[in-house]
Design a protein around this motif. Structure first.
Motif, mmCIF file in Angstrom:
data_model
loop_
_atom_site.group_PDB
_atom_site.id
_atom_site.type_symbol
_atom_site.label_atom_id
_atom_site.label_comp_id
_atom_site.label_asym_id
_atom_site.label_seq_id
_atom_site.Cartn_x
_atom_site.Cartn_y
_atom_site.Cartn_z
ATOM 1 N N MET A 94 78.737 31.996 28.351
ATOM 2 C CA MET A 94 79.169 31.055 27.040
ATOM 3 C C MET A 94 78.359 31.603 25.939
ATOM 4 N N SER A 95 78.952 31.876 24.726
ATOM 5 C CA SER A 95 78.051 32.227 23.303
ATOM 6 C C SER A 95 77.422 31.215 22.713
ATOM 7 N N ASP A 120 74.646 25.402 17.462
ATOM 8 C CA ASP A 120 73.471 25.657 18.664
ATOM 9 C C ASP A 120 72.155 26.272 17.503
ATOM 10 N N TYR A 121 72.816 27.305 16.660
ATOM 11 C CA TYR A 121 71.794 27.737 15.874
ATOM 12 C C TYR A 121 71.194 26.711 14.821
#
Length: 97
Positions: free
Chosen positions: A1-2, A7-8
């Motif tokens: 999963m990327s 998230d960042y």
């Protein structure tokens, strides 16, 4: 999963909190170190030199007044529109003798 944009953003927010906490701790330690040195040598803020209060600007006296409108000008900067093409001396405020 990327890793996603969200998230960042979460990682950035967490790092900003950690950075601010570290900054507060470092400032507290630096302040304590400075105070310790000042106590050791009996120094005051005045002894440090170069630490001065900002000079208070003195207000500029009004030199010209349009009695018809009540507009005023100190004589500094660009002349106001109501003085354009007129003799400034006609609007000069005469000091009370």
């Amino acid at each position: 999963m990327s890793v996603t944009y969200q998230d960042y953003k979460a990682q950035i927010a967490e790092l900003q909190q950690k950075a601010e906490q570290a900054r507060r701790q470092e400032i507290a330690a630096a302040r304590e170190q400075i105070l310790s040195i000042m106590r050791e040598y009996g120094l005051t803020v005045a002894d440090l030199g170069g630490v001065t209060k900002k000079a208070v600007r003195k207000s500029v006296e009004i030199k010209y007044r349009n009695d018809g409108t009540g507009e005023t000008w100190t004589g500094r900067g660009r002349a106001l529109k109501w003085l354009a093409g007129k003799d400034k001396n006609d609007y000069l405020i005469k000091p009370n003798s």
